[in-house]
Design a protein around this motif. Structure first.
Motif, PDB file in Angstrom:
ATOM      1  N   LYS A  23      -3.057  11.591   0.537  1.00  0.00           N
ATOM      2  CA  LYS A  23      -3.735  10.517  -0.184  1.00  0.00           C
ATOM      3  C   LYS A  23      -4.470   9.641   0.809  1.00  0.00           C
ATOM      4  O   LYS A  23      -3.895   9.129   1.755  1.00  0.00           O
ATOM      5  CB  LYS A  23      -2.737   9.683  -0.973  1.00  0.00           C
ATOM      6  N   LYS A  24      -5.718   9.466   0.588  1.00  0.00           N
ATOM      7  CA  LYS A  24      -6.509   8.565   1.432  1.00  0.00           C
ATOM      8  C   LYS A  24      -6.431   7.186   0.799  1.00  0.00           C
ATOM      9  O   LYS A  24      -7.050   6.910  -0.218  1.00  0.00           O
ATOM     10  CB  LYS A  24      -7.973   9.045   1.528  1.00  0.00           C
ATOM     11  N   ARG A  25      -5.619   6.332   1.390  1.00  0.00           N
ATOM     12  CA  ARG A  25      -5.402   5.008   0.817  1.00  0.00           C
ATOM     13  C   ARG A  25      -6.494   4.045   1.284  1.00  0.00           C
ATOM     14  O   ARG A  25      -6.851   4.023   2.455  1.00  0.00           O
ATOM     15  CB  ARG A  25      -4.031   4.489   1.208  1.00  0.00           C
ATOM     16  N   SER A  26      -6.975   3.252   0.351  1.00  0.00           N
ATOM     17  CA  SER A  26      -7.997   2.264   0.674  1.00  0.00           C
ATOM     18  C   SER A  26      -7.368   1.145   1.501  1.00  0.00           C
ATOM     19  O   SER A  26      -6.139   0.978   1.513  1.00  0.00           O
ATOM     20  CB  SER A  26      -8.595   1.680  -0.611  1.00  0.00           C
ATOM     21  N   ASP A  27      -8.203   0.386   2.161  1.00  0.00           N
ATOM     22  CA  ASP A  27      -7.707  -0.762   2.919  1.00  0.00           C
ATOM     23  C   ASP A  27      -6.981  -1.735   1.993  1.00  0.00           C
ATOM     24  O   ASP A  27      -5.968  -2.321   2.372  1.00  0.00           O
ATOM     25  CB  ASP A  27      -8.855  -1.480   3.635  1.00  0.00           C
ATOM     26  N   GLU A  28      -7.482  -1.882   0.768  1.00  0.00           N
ATOM     27  CA  GLU A  28      -6.849  -2.774  -0.207  1.00  0.00           C
ATOM     28  C   GLU A  28      -5.440  -2.275  -0.562  1.00  0.00           C
ATOM     29  O   GLU A  28      -4.493  -3.055  -0.606  1.00  0.00           O
ATOM     30  CB  GLU A  28      -7.722  -2.842  -1.465  1.00  0.00           C
TER      31      GLU A  28
ATOM     32  N   LYS B 109      -3.531  -0.316   1.283  1.00  0.00           N
ATOM     33  CA  LYS B 109      -2.692  -0.461   2.485  1.00  0.00           C
ATOM     34  C   LYS B 109      -2.191  -1.896   2.600  1.00  0.00           C
ATOM     35  O   LYS B 109      -1.031  -2.126   2.947  1.00  0.00           O
ATOM     36  CB  LYS B 109      -3.475  -0.071   3.738  1.00  0.00           C
ATOM     37  N   THR B 110      -3.043  -2.858   2.300  1.00  0.00           N
ATOM     38  CA  THR B 110      -2.648  -4.264   2.351  1.00  0.00           C
ATOM     39  C   THR B 110      -1.600  -4.569   1.285  1.00  0.00           C
ATOM     40  O   THR B 110      -0.634  -5.296   1.546  1.00  0.00           O
ATOM     41  CB  THR B 110      -3.882  -5.176   2.183  1.00  0.00           C
ATOM     42  N   GLU B 111      -1.731  -3.990   0.090  1.00  0.00           N
ATOM     43  CA  GLU B 111      -0.735  -4.173  -0.969  1.00  0.00           C
ATOM     44  C   GLU B 111       0.623  -3.621  -0.529  1.00  0.00           C
ATOM     45  O   GLU B 111       1.655  -4.259  -0.749  1.00  0.00           O
ATOM     46  CB  GLU B 111      -1.181  -3.473  -2.252  1.00  0.00           C
ATOM     47  N   ILE B 112       0.615  -2.451   0.094  1.00  0.00           N
ATOM     48  CA  ILE B 112       1.856  -1.834   0.578  1.00  0.00           C
ATOM     49  C   ILE B 112       2.474  -2.707   1.666  1.00  0.00           C
ATOM     50  O   ILE B 112       3.675  -2.989   1.655  1.00  0.00           O
ATOM     51  CB  ILE B 112       1.582  -0.397   1.092  1.00  0.00           C
ATOM     52  N   GLU B 113       1.653  -3.133   2.596  1.00  0.00           N
ATOM     53  CA  GLU B 113       2.117  -4.017   3.682  1.00  0.00           C
ATOM     54  C   GLU B 113       2.773  -5.271   3.106  1.00  0.00           C
ATOM     55  O   GLU B 113       3.879  -5.653   3.508  1.00  0.00           O
ATOM     56  CB  GLU B 113       0.927  -4.404   4.558  1.00  0.00           C
ATOM     57  N   ASN B 114       2.107  -5.909   2.145  1.00  0.00           N
ATOM     58  CA  ASN B 114       2.623  -7.149   1.558  1.00  0.00           C
ATOM     59  C   ASN B 114       3.911  -6.919   0.771  1.00  0.00           C
ATOM     60  O   ASN B 114       4.809  -7.755   0.803  1.00  0.00           O
ATOM     61  CB  ASN B 114       1.561  -7.807   0.682  1.00  0.00           C
ATOM     62  N   ALA B 115       4.015  -5.776   0.087  1.00  0.00           N
ATOM     63  CA  ALA B 115       5.234  -5.472  -0.672  1.00  0.00           C
ATOM     64  C   ALA B 115       6.438  -5.363   0.260  1.00  0.00           C
ATOM     65  O   ALA B 115       7.512  -5.882  -0.034  1.00  0.00           O
ATOM     66  CB  ALA B 115       5.049  -4.173  -1.456  1.00  0.00           C
ATOM     67  N   ILE B 116       6.241  -4.722   1.389  1.00  0.00           N
ATOM     68  CA  ILE B 116       7.331  -4.600   2.372  1.00  0.00           C
ATOM     69  C   ILE B 116       7.621  -5.954   3.011  1.00  0.00           C
ATOM     70  O   ILE B 116       8.770  -6.388   3.094  1.00  0.00           O
ATOM     71  CB  ILE B 116       6.984  -3.541   3.443  1.00  0.00           C
ATOM     72  N   ARG B 117       6.577  -6.623   3.448  1.00  0.00           N
ATOM     73  CA  ARG B 117       6.735  -7.910   4.112  1.00  0.00           C
ATOM     74  C   ARG B 117       7.430  -8.937   3.216  1.00  0.00           C
ATOM     75  O   ARG B 117       8.314  -9.667   3.668  1.00  0.00           O
ATOM     76  CB  ARG B 117       5.367  -8.442   4.549  1.00  0.00           C
TER      77      ARG B 117
END
Length: 142
Positions: free
Chosen positions: A122-127, A129-137
């Motif tokens: 899956k080629k994830r968009s920057d948006e 990737k940011t959602e995933i980052e924020n969910a973990i953070r």
């Protein structure tokens, strides 16, 4: 509740080739080794997986993993070493007592350890990737 095989080894009920032990954990040779020196590091108390692992025990286990890995390196000079820790049946956990495999790797010895690492298709968009980052953070801050 029945004891895991690792609890039984730690209590001396089942024989094992023990290379290290202390009050918190035990390290012993894998009964079905993939290579020379294949060792397991296991806490004495029954902890099912990494999700249930407390920070203090986890820190101690990693300290012992490092100590045993260096002993394996000094004893056998492998070309490399994999540290493997599985959580849940889907991730190939077969004994539900957290444990770390230290698997020395040798150029001239087939060890049967298959390790496949492929990039997520899956080629994830920057948006995204940011959602995933924020969910973990967000959950780290909780």
């Amino acid at each position: 509740m029945s004891k895991t095989i690792f609890e039984q080894i730690a209590e001396g009920d089942i024989p094992a080739n023990i290379v290290y032990e202390d009050d918190v954990c035990i390290a012993f040779m894998d009964a079905f080794p993939l290579s020379k020196g294949h060792t397991l590091v296991v806490p004495r108390k029954p902890i099912e997986n990494i999700y249930d692992l407390d920070e203090e025990t986890g820190a101690h286990l990693i300290k012992v993993v490092t100590k045993v890995a260096n002993a394996i390196k000094d004893a056998f000079s492998p070309e490399g070493l994999n540290v493997v820790q599985n959580n849940g049946a889907f991730a190939s956990q077969s004994v539900y007592h957290i444990h770390f495999h230290l698997i020395p790797r040798y150029k001239e010895e087939y060890d049967g350890f298959g390790y496949k690492w492929e990039q997520d298709e899956k080629k994830r968009s920057d948006e995204e990737k940011t959602e995933i980052e924020n969910a973990i953070r967000d959950r780290l801050d909780a």
